[in-house]
Design an enzyme around this catalytic site. Structure first.
Site, PDB file in Angstrom:
ATOM      1  N   SER A   1       0.838  -1.202   0.000  1.00  0.00           N
ATOM      2  CA  SER A   1       0.000   0.000   0.000  1.00  0.00           C
ATOM      3  C   SER A   1       0.873   1.253   0.000  1.00  0.00           C
ATOM      4  O   SER A   1       0.403   2.336  -0.324  1.00  0.00           O
ATOM      5  CB  SER A   1      -0.919   0.015   1.223  1.00  0.00           C
ATOM      6  OG  SER A   1      -0.187  -0.228   2.406  1.00  0.00           O
TER       7      SER A   1
ATOM      8  N   GLU B   1      -9.277  -9.270   3.924  1.00  0.00           N
ATOM      9  CA  GLU B   1      -9.569  -7.854   3.627  1.00  0.00           C
ATOM     10  C   GLU B   1     -10.952  -7.707   2.989  1.00  0.00           C
ATOM     11  O   GLU B   1     -11.285  -8.420   2.027  1.00  0.00           O
ATOM     12  CB  GLU B   1      -8.478  -7.290   2.699  1.00  0.00           C
ATOM     13  CG  GLU B   1      -8.738  -5.830   2.320  1.00  0.00           C
ATOM     14  CD  GLU B   1      -7.546  -5.132   1.679  1.00  0.00           C
ATOM     15  OE1 GLU B   1      -6.456  -5.744   1.602  1.00  0.00           O
ATOM     16  OE2 GLU B   1      -7.728  -3.979   1.255  1.00  0.00           O
TER      17      GLU B   1
END
Ligand code: KIV
Length: 306
Positions: free
Chosen positions: A55, A192
């Site tokens: 990320s 997730e």
């Protein structure tokens, strides 16, 4: 002999510590970090684990998604984080195409994250299709964390950043994949953006820790992107994020105040400046005056020679 704080004999959080937390029903805390100061702050705050997630491509490097992130970029940030940490368990993400093309790539790149990046474990995305790579990495003594549900490296295949496992069939696939990853030897799995009920079911069914992000409170632990938690990412905040600070606004406030202080000559003040020894200054002024220059001195203005 002194205890090495980075060795498992010290208070370093290990794979076993995390597994024991699951066994005792103690929630496991993870956040991401990509740089030294954040890593130091997290380590001193008592976090269990730090994920150097890919990320970083979005929140630090400004890419549209995580796909452009390279091994070199991951290693650069892993090293910075590992320099700031003595206690927390460190997990480094294997970036897109560092493990998908061949088992040999997966093994070599996982090894680099430990050997050159200072990580304790690696994370990779995907289920049954990753078993060969996972087994090869584990056989080299490298702990592997799985990642299922919304897997950002497959964003184009998934058709966007969408909640996964919503239908009974999709949920069944997720449960199956979780069991397959556990069977392959993963020591933990990140889930997730999946329904809380499905994540809770998987957490109950598996012996290994399940770390949720957008997966409800029934997981064994939670992870979030630190920039989301701190309000440092200007583009968007996922709905599952709780923002604990608004540092982007705070940064802008501080930068604007600095700019205004410089423009108005409020900065640097006397306490931010180096003063010359008074006798040396008198000598210098006399010398300059003897050369025929005038020295104009005003405490509020920079020195000028005429
Ligand atoms: O890259 C990352 O930060 C991650 C978390 C969102 C789990 O994989």
């Amino acid at each position: 002999m002194s205890t090495n704080p980075k060795s498992p004999a010290g208070n370093k959080v290990s794979v076993q510590t995390l597994q024991s937390k699951k066994l005792h029903g103690e929630p496991i805390t993870f956040l991401t970090a990509y740089d030294y100061p954040t890593a130091v702050a997290l380590d001193r705050s008592g976090i269990d684990g730090i994920l150097v997630g890919d990320s970083l491509g979005m929140v630090v490097l400004g890419y549209e998604n995580t796909l452009p992130v390279t091994m070199q970029e991951m290693l650069h940030h892993c090293r910075a984080v590992s320099r700031g940490v003595s206690r927390a368990h460190l997990v480094g993400d294997l970036p897109f195409m560092s493990y998908q093309a061949s088992v040999a790539d997966a093994l070599r790149n996982a090894g680099s994250l430990l050997q050159k990046g200072g990580m304790d474990a690696v994370k990779l995305e995907g289920g049954r299709e990753r078993v060969a790579a996972i087994k090869a990495i584990i056989s080299a003594g490298i702990p592997v964390m799985g990642h299922l549900g919304l897997t950002p490296q497959s964003v184009h295949q998934l058709g966007g950043w969408k909640v996964q496992g919503k239908s009974a069939q999709a949920a069944r696939m997720l449960i199956e994949d979780s069991l397959i990853l556990e069977d392959a030897g993963c020591y933990a799995i990140v889930l997730e953006s999946i329904p809380a009920e499905v994540a809770h079911l998987i957490s109950n069914r598996l012996a290994i820790p399940i770390i949720g992000i957008g997966a409800g409170v029934g997981c064994d632990g939670q992870v979030l992107v630190a920039h989301d938690v701190l309000g440092l990412f200007d583009r968007f905040t996922p709905s599952f994020v709780k923002k604990y600070a608004d540092l982007f606004s705070e940064m802008q406030r501080a930068f604007k105040e600095y700019i205004s202080d410089v423009k108005e000559r409020r900065f640097p003040a006397a306490e931010h400046s180096h003063a010359m020894d008074p006798q040396a200054l008198r000598d210098l002024i006399r010398e300059i005056e003897m050369q025929g220059c005038d020295y104009e001195h005003d405490d509020n203005q920079p020195p000028r020679l005429h």
